[in-house]
Scaffold this active site. Structure first.
Site, PDB file in Angstrom:
ATOM      1  N   LYS A 275      -3.230   0.261  44.197  1.00 40.50           N
ATOM      2  CA  LYS A 275      -1.863  -0.241  44.021  1.00 40.50           C
ATOM      3  C   LYS A 275      -1.468  -0.953  45.300  1.00 40.50           C
ATOM      4  O   LYS A 275      -1.364  -0.344  46.365  1.00 40.50           O
ATOM      5  CB  LYS A 275      -0.910   0.921  43.722  1.00 40.50           C
ATOM      6  CG  LYS A 275       0.543   0.466  43.530  1.00 40.50           C
ATOM      7  CD  LYS A 275       1.329   1.512  42.754  1.00 40.50           C
ATOM      8  CE  LYS A 275       2.802   1.174  42.689  1.00 40.50           C
ATOM      9  NZ  LYS A 275       3.529   1.993  41.717  1.00 40.50           N
TER      10      LYS A 275
ATOM     11  N   GLU B 137      -2.305   3.944  46.930  1.00 36.98           N
ATOM     12  CA  GLU B 137      -1.237   2.974  47.217  1.00 36.98           C
ATOM     13  C   GLU B 137      -0.924   2.861  48.713  1.00 36.98           C
ATOM     14  O   GLU B 137      -0.127   3.635  49.244  1.00 36.98           O
ATOM     15  CB  GLU B 137       0.044   3.363  46.458  1.00 36.98           C
ATOM     16  CG  GLU B 137       1.182   2.374  46.711  1.00 36.98           C
ATOM     17  CD  GLU B 137       2.495   2.740  46.009  1.00 36.98           C
ATOM     18  OE1 GLU B 137       2.611   3.858  45.484  1.00 36.98           O
ATOM     19  OE2 GLU B 137       3.391   1.890  46.012  1.00 36.98           O
TER      20      GLU B 137
END
Ligand code: 13P
Length: 339
Positions: free
Chosen positions: A218, A176
């Site tokens: 992500k 992420e």
């Protein structure tokens, strides 16, 4: 690719399911509670997660839940572990393994993600506890003269080293790199920065021999800074976000999930829906929301047992609407429906 990693990914996202990220650290959760008038305690932090995860029917829309250290080792009031509670419902257990972001030395205003020290041993512990996927978040800020290339590259390499260790333990990594919404920059700047970040993230993932087909990205959506005063349509966000991702994300990546990052819950759902309607991308897309999924329930709950049913209804509704959005079947009208 390892069959286990592949199976975990398939299982989480089958039948238009997504991820609930209920992994805010203790201090972030305390702040979220204070913001809605709850006096935070460790018991209430655990209770809120119990309310969400015992909501009947969530496994139809949620295939994975990201927990933090506090929750993964906690028990529900019924005396079972959260891991067991999720497993019984066919929901995969994830664990946030970064140790937050810290000031990046010599680079004022920038952050570096930490959490690699001892991570191999921590993965062993989480694996024994029942985790099958993990998450590590880096933060990139936009501002005057930032982000620097040093910050982008250093965070990308940390993410790559994390992903390699996660796969070594046969735990699916969620990488992420969040380009945050704070600031007054236009949407084009978010587009440029996110492109550069993704370019570097995949460069370092490949350099560290991470199996791209056994991981999840992500990402933030491409948005104007929240203080820019610029208004963009959900469709514009969807088109631009897909344009960047299609240029920078390898086709062999199985899934891109989005964070909500401070967008309103309705916007986060609607923009996902617009992306699904546009289609034409080689990976699956899904959601991995914290605030956009659980935020409205926290506000309704207010720490009171008398509000539990209403809070659960709201959580189930957000989960269901986001799942519909993955198929491009969400409509604003559904927000007015009661369940
Ligand atoms: P938000 O959806 O609130 O951005 O949280 C997602 C997340 O996991 C951030 O790390």
């Amino acid at each position: 690719m390892s069959a286990l990693l592949k199976d975990t990914i398939l299982e989480i996202f089958k039948n238009s399911r997504g991820i609930l990220a209920t992994d805010a650290t203790e201090d972030t959760m305390d702040k979220r509670m204070s913001d809605v008038g709850i006096v935070p305690t460790p018991e209430l932090r655990v209770r809120f997660r119990e309310i969400l995860l015992t909501t009947p029917g969530i496994s139809e829309f949620i295939g994975g839940v990201i927990l933090n250290d506090e929750i993964i080792s906690s028990e529900t009031s019924g005396g079972i572990s959260f891991v067991e509670l999720l497993s019984q419902q066919g929901i995969k257990v994830g664990i946030k393994v970064d140790r937050k972001t810290h000031d990046f030395a010599n680079f004022p205003g920038e952050k570096i993600a930490e959490g690699l020290d001892g991570l191999r041993d921590r993965f062993k512990k989480y694996k024994d506890l029942g985790a099958s996927f993990s998450k590590f978040r880096a933060v990139i800020r936009i501002g005057e003269g930032i982000p620097t290339q040093a910050c982008i590259e250093s965070n990308a390499e940390v993410l790559a080293r994390y992903a390699a260790l996660s796969q070594e333990s046969e735990i699916v990594p969620i990488v992420e790199p969040e380009v945050v919404m704070d600031g007054s920059h236009p949407m084009e700047r978010c587009m440029q920065v996110t492109s550069a970040v993704l370019q570097n993230v995949f460069f370092y993932l490949q350099k560290h021999r991470v199996d791209i087909s056994g991981m999840i990205l992500k990402s933030n959506m491409i948005l104007p800074g929240k203080d820019s005063g610029m208004d963009v349509s959900d469709k514009e966000v969807a088109i631009t976000t897909l344009e960047v991702l299609k240029r920078k994300v390898p086709e062999i990546l199985p899934v891109v999930v989005f964070l909500s990052g401070g967008q309103s819950p309705v916007s986060a759902t609607s923009r996902l829906n617009e992306m699904a309607k546009i289609g034409g991308f080689p990976w699956k897309i899904s959601f991995s929301y914290e605030r956009a999924l659980e935020g409205p329930s926290l506000e309704i709950w207010k720490g009171l047992e008398s509000n539990v049913d209403l809070a659960r209804n709201e959580f189930l509704k957000r989960a269901r609407l986001n799942s519909l959005a993955l198929a491009g079947r969400y409509d604003l009208q559904m927000e007015r429906d009661n369940s």
